[in-house]
Design an enzyme around this catalytic site. Sequence first.
Site, PDB file in Angstrom:
ATOM      1  N   TYR A 143     -26.012  -5.701  -2.713  1.00  0.00           N
ATOM      2  CA  TYR A 143     -25.987  -6.179  -1.331  1.00  0.00           C
ATOM      3  C   TYR A 143     -27.204  -7.030  -0.987  1.00  0.00           C
ATOM      4  O   TYR A 143     -27.146  -7.848  -0.075  1.00  0.00           O
ATOM      5  CB  TYR A 143     -25.924  -4.993  -0.360  1.00  0.00           C
ATOM      6  N   LYS A 193     -22.961   3.864 -13.736  1.00  0.00           N
ATOM      7  CA  LYS A 193     -22.194   3.240 -14.824  1.00  0.00           C
ATOM      8  C   LYS A 193     -23.188   3.027 -15.963  1.00  0.00           C
ATOM      9  O   LYS A 193     -23.449   1.900 -16.402  1.00  0.00           O
ATOM     10  CB  LYS A 193     -21.568   1.927 -14.310  1.00  0.00           C
ATOM     11  N   ASP A 225     -16.142   5.255 -12.727  1.00  0.00           N
ATOM     12  CA  ASP A 225     -14.681   5.199 -12.888  1.00  0.00           C
ATOM     13  C   ASP A 225     -14.096   6.610 -12.927  1.00  0.00           C
ATOM     14  O   ASP A 225     -13.081   6.906 -12.297  1.00  0.00           O
ATOM     15  CB  ASP A 225     -14.279   4.353 -14.114  1.00  0.00           C
ATOM     16  N   ASP A 249     -20.100   2.280  -1.328  1.00  0.00           N
ATOM     17  CA  ASP A 249     -19.204   1.592  -0.392  1.00  0.00           C
ATOM     18  C   ASP A 249     -17.756   1.870  -0.775  1.00  0.00           C
ATOM     19  O   ASP A 249     -16.920   2.241   0.051  1.00  0.00           O
ATOM     20  CB  ASP A 249     -19.486   0.085  -0.406  1.00  0.00           C
ATOM     21  N   ASP A 253     -14.725   4.753   1.065  1.00  0.00           N
ATOM     22  CA  ASP A 253     -13.383   4.432   1.577  1.00  0.00           C
ATOM     23  C   ASP A 253     -12.357   5.334   0.904  1.00  0.00           C
ATOM     24  O   ASP A 253     -11.416   5.821   1.536  1.00  0.00           O
ATOM     25  CB  ASP A 253     -13.022   2.958   1.319  1.00  0.00           C
TER      26      ASP A 253
HETATM   27  C1  IPM Z   1     -19.394  -0.140   5.275  1.00  0.00           C
HETATM   28  C2  IPM Z   1     -18.820  -1.511   5.432  1.00  0.00           C
HETATM   29  C3  IPM Z   1     -19.968  -2.504   5.325  1.00  0.00           C
HETATM   30  C4  IPM Z   1     -20.534  -2.391   3.921  1.00  0.00           C
HETATM   31  C5  IPM Z   1     -19.617  -3.953   5.646  1.00  0.00           C
HETATM   32  C6  IPM Z   1     -18.953  -4.098   6.982  1.00  0.00           C
HETATM   33  C7  IPM Z   1     -20.841  -4.826   5.571  1.00  0.00           C
HETATM   34  O1  IPM Z   1     -17.823  -1.734   4.488  1.00  0.00           O
HETATM   35  O2  IPM Z   1     -20.261   0.242   6.103  1.00  0.00           O
HETATM   36  O3  IPM Z   1     -18.980   0.587   4.373  1.00  0.00           O
HETATM   37  O4  IPM Z   1     -20.005  -2.968   2.984  1.00  0.00           O
HETATM   38  O5  IPM Z   1     -21.545  -1.696   3.784  1.00  0.00           O
HETATM   39 MG    MG Z   2     -17.355  -0.015   3.368  1.00  0.00          MG
END
Ligand code: IPM
Ligand code: MG
Length: 358
Positions: A143, A193, A225, A249, A253
């Site tokens: 990032y 990894k 993985d 990240d 999710d």
């Molecule tokens: C998160 C989001 C952010 C990230 C984006 C919106 C920059 O996906 O907070 O997980 O990738 O960190």
């Molecule tokens: Mg995210």
Amino acid sequence: MHLKSNIVLLPGDGIGPEVVVEGRRVLEMVGSKFGHTLTFSEHLIGGCSIDAHGTALTEETIAACKSADAVLLGAVGGPKWDDPAASVRPEQGLLGLRKSLGLFANLRPAKTHPSLVHTSPLKPERLAGVDVLVVRELTGGLYFGQPRLREKVNGHIRAVDTLEYHDYEIRRVVELAFRLALGRRQKVTSVDKANILETSRLWRQTATAIGAEHENVVLDHMLVDTASMRLVTHPASFDVLVTENMFGDILTDEASVLVGSMGMLPSASLGESGPGMYEPVHGSAPDIAGKGIANPLGTILSCALLLRYSLRLETEAAALETAVDRVLTEGCRTADIAAGDDPRLTTRQMADEIMARL
Ligand code: IPM
Ligand code: MG
């Protein structure tokens, strides 16, 4: 103990303002019930800041956050600012704030509520007892690594991002993961990894050294993985999972699927000192923005984390979490977690149900 705290609200874009206003009402109620004086100020971030000032994060917003005790953020982004070629993007606001507040650790707890098991696509038996805390490194890795560029080479376009970690960046976030594990089930899974990446080999070596200093905590290493697979096949086997920025990240999710809805997940971003930042894990959800139907629980649970980590009000934090637990047990549902003919509560109604149980 009577506390005076100053909280910066960054509602942002899309459903951000709708959920942050409920977070504020809940915090105000906690303040008045427990005798604390919480004062609030609102500032711009993301797309709304681009519209007003041409930048996703102004010096004014940064200064306000730096002088606050804690920051509560809604969401940034939306189709209006989505042009990938644009040089100003809402996400820059979020990344800029993480960096300027030194928020190197992002805590994303995912705990399955028994009454919501059916809202996840996973089999109920896999979800029993799921309670994982992902600790994501937040100010390093791909990032922020330099160089980052695009150039023309021999008639082809070449793009570069840089994956870079220093040992101290790894150490501080892994140490935090171990401290958090002590208050939980004393297990840390460090995800990397290391069979491929040099940064991951440094990560693993550093985590191993920290593990050796904590004989009460069990450390294991897992390749990313494998971890992504086990997170859906054996989610209850994780306690604290610590990993670098990009892996975190992606895995968070994935972890949101365990809970049934992205709308449920809170997060805390913490630094060495200074204010923490709290935000729901969901995005700005432009498809439902302005309708008043967004799930406020991710934000309200983020407020509980704010009370716990920035204001050190554990009793108040636990009271708020208990109230959330009760509304779910008693069947209160916003559209994202409703099934069959469950009545669908609005954002405001859901917050009111929490407040009625505080
Ligand atoms: C998160 C989001 C952010 C990230 C984006 C919106 C920059 O996906 O907070 O997980 O990738 O960190
Ligand atoms: Mg995210």
